[in-house]
Design a protein around this motif. Structure first.
Motif, PDB file in Angstrom:
ATOM      1  N   ASN A 108       0.902  -1.212  -0.195  1.00  0.00           N
ATOM      2  CA  ASN A 108       0.077  -0.091  -0.028  1.00  0.00           C
ATOM      3  C   ASN A 108       0.928   1.184  -0.109  1.00  0.00           C
ATOM      4  N   PRO A 109       0.366   2.365  -0.204  1.00  0.00           N
ATOM      5  CA  PRO A 109       1.232   3.746  -0.362  1.00  0.00           C
ATOM      6  C   PRO A 109       2.144   3.880   0.969  1.00  0.00           C
ATOM      7  N   GLU A 110       1.501   3.625   2.035  1.00  0.00           N
ATOM      8  CA  GLU A 110       2.103   3.766   3.333  1.00  0.00           C
ATOM      9  C   GLU A 110       3.302   2.909   3.512  1.00  0.00           C
ATOM     10  N   GLU A 111       3.536   1.690   2.920  1.00  0.00           N
ATOM     11  CA  GLU A 111       4.479   0.923   2.914  1.00  0.00           C
ATOM     12  C   GLU A 111       5.767   1.526   2.044  1.00  0.00           C
ATOM     13  N   ILE A 112       5.274   2.110   0.811  1.00  0.00           N
ATOM     14  CA  ILE A 112       6.271   2.400   0.068  1.00  0.00           C
ATOM     15  C   ILE A 112       6.676   4.114   0.463  1.00  0.00           C
ATOM     16  N   TYR A 113       5.693   4.916   0.797  1.00  0.00           N
ATOM     17  CA  TYR A 113       6.008   6.159   1.180  1.00  0.00           C
ATOM     18  C   TYR A 113       5.453   6.523   2.627  1.00  0.00           C
ATOM     19  N   PRO A 114       6.194   5.855   3.630  1.00  0.00           N
ATOM     20  CA  PRO A 114       5.829   6.090   5.121  1.00  0.00           C
ATOM     21  C   PRO A 114       5.911   7.324   5.651  1.00  0.00           C
ATOM     22  N   GLU A 115       5.283   7.763   6.559  1.00  0.00           N
ATOM     23  CA  GLU A 115       4.897   8.890   7.255  1.00  0.00           C
ATOM     24  C   GLU A 115       6.329   9.678   7.490  1.00  0.00           C
ATOM     25  N   GLY A 116       6.573  10.720   6.767  1.00  0.00           N
ATOM     26  CA  GLY A 116       7.930  11.466   6.861  1.00  0.00           C
ATOM     27  C   GLY A 116       8.570  11.222   5.652  1.00  0.00           C
ATOM     28  N   PHE A 117       8.247  10.568   4.614  1.00  0.00           N
ATOM     29  CA  PHE A 117       9.235  10.372   3.511  1.00  0.00           C
ATOM     30  C   PHE A 117       9.144  11.530   2.929  1.00  0.00           C
ATOM     31  N   CYS A 118      10.426  11.876   2.516  1.00  0.00           N
ATOM     32  CA  CYS A 118      10.784  13.151   1.918  1.00  0.00           C
ATOM     33  C   CYS A 118      12.126  13.241   0.919  1.00  0.00           C
ATOM     34  N   THR A 119      12.146  12.035   0.401  1.00  0.00           N
ATOM     35  CA  THR A 119      13.168  11.915  -0.648  1.00  0.00           C
ATOM     36  C   THR A 119      12.701  11.668  -2.048  1.00  0.00           C
ATOM     37  N   THR A 120      13.382  12.344  -3.035  1.00  0.00           N
ATOM     38  CA  THR A 120      13.034  12.073  -4.362  1.00  0.00           C
ATOM     39  C   THR A 120      14.326  11.851  -5.215  1.00  0.00           C
ATOM     40  N   VAL A 121      14.289  10.863  -6.213  1.00  0.00           N
ATOM     41  CA  VAL A 121      15.345  10.662  -7.149  1.00  0.00           C
ATOM     42  C   VAL A 121      15.187  11.633  -8.229  1.00  0.00           C
ATOM     43  N   MET A 122      15.999  12.873  -8.404  1.00  0.00           N
ATOM     44  CA  MET A 122      16.116  13.762  -9.356  1.00  0.00           C
ATOM     45  C   MET A 122      16.850  13.314 -10.414  1.00  0.00           C
TER      46      MET A 122
END
Length: 281
Positions: free
Chosen positions: A97-111
């Motif tokens: 589910n989205p929370e498994e991939i992007y847990p609370e506080g997730f703030c990293t992006t591959v640019m």
């Protein structure tokens, strides 16, 4: 029919892959957003040629959708997807589910740069490939797979993911698989279900027009003239053309000479459906 094991958490995924590794098994991963069709199952089959096991991931990635794109309307059919993947021989399906991939506080992006800034799909969806790269990097590290199978239909995506894995020294081989097509040449796509019966017939022109352009280039016609002819053909047939262009097949940069490896890429709207395709020169 094989019944794939369904896992929904990273902990469960890693328990299973650790067992495979302990048995000395190799495995491939096929990243998808679901709506499984024969193009996806072909990737599973190709993954089985290279490794002992195959994982398919199904995750509708919210970071790939812009504000004007309707995430909620993206086709979902978990039961059908599981059945089709089982018939294809897939061993495990990872459905986080989205929370498994992007847990609370997730703030990293591959640019990204390079192929992700080629003025193709990125021109129309500026943040799309950063979202793709972020989730794919996570899926690569979460699964720990030996091979990742991607279709050539989404050619820019294939080159972006290949470059990202190389640049970040991710221990996985990205494998590009030729586009799977219907008998009449139309590239298999989850979007094809949105075409009306008439549009379905018209849609054949996108592949035929760029294939003819490739033939003309091989016959000596200059690149720009070949692209102009293909564009005019599609517009005459009712397409709204986003681009028809020839690029270096590896970097996606505009070619400097005809002796480079070349790829023709096209994107066009037919009614409310946006179609993409590409062919080698």
């Amino acid at each position: 029919m094989m019944k794939p094991k369904l896992v929904r958490t990273l902990a469960a995924l890693r328990r299973e892959t650790a067992r495979w590794r302990a048995e000395g098994l190799t495995y491939s991963v096929v990243p998808t957003m679901g709506a499984i069709h024969s193009g996806h199952t072909h990737l599973v089959a190709e993954g089985l040629k290279r490794a002992d096991r195959v994982i398919t991931t199904i995750f509708v990635n919210p970071k790939q959708f812009a504000a004007h794109e309707d995430l909620d309307k993206y086709p979902r059919d978990e039961e059908g997807d599981v059945r089709k993947l089982g018939q294809a021989g897939c061993h495990m399906i990872y459905l986080p589910n989205p929370e498994e991939i992007y847990p609370e506080g997730f703030c990293t992006t591959v640019m990204l740069g390079g192929p992700a800034r080629a003025g193709l799909e990125d021109k129309f969806r500026p943040h799309f490939f950063d979202g793709v790269a972020t989730v794919v990097a996570k899926l690569f590290t979460q699964t720990g797979a030996d091979f990742a199978m991607f279709g050539e239909k989404d050619y820019q995506q294939l080159k972006v993911v290949t470059r990202m894995a190389r640049d970040l020294d991710l221990p996985i081989e990205v494998v590009g698989i030729p586009t799977v097509r219907e008998d009449d040449g139309l590239a298999k796509s989850s979007r094809n279900v949105y075409l009306s019966k008439q549009e379905r017939q018209q849609a054949l022109a996108i592949h035929s027009s760029i294939s003819h352009a490739a033939e003309r280039i091989r016959g000596g016609l200059d690149l720009q003239s070949a692209m102009t002819l293909a564009t005019r053909t599609l517009m005459t047939l009712g397409f709204k053309v986003d681009y028809v262009t020839v690029r270096n097949a590896e970097t996606l940069a505009p070619p400097q000479h005809r002796d480079e490896p070349l790829r023709i890429l096209a994107a066009a709207w037919l009614g409310k459906t946006r179609l993409i395709d590409n062919v080698p020169v």
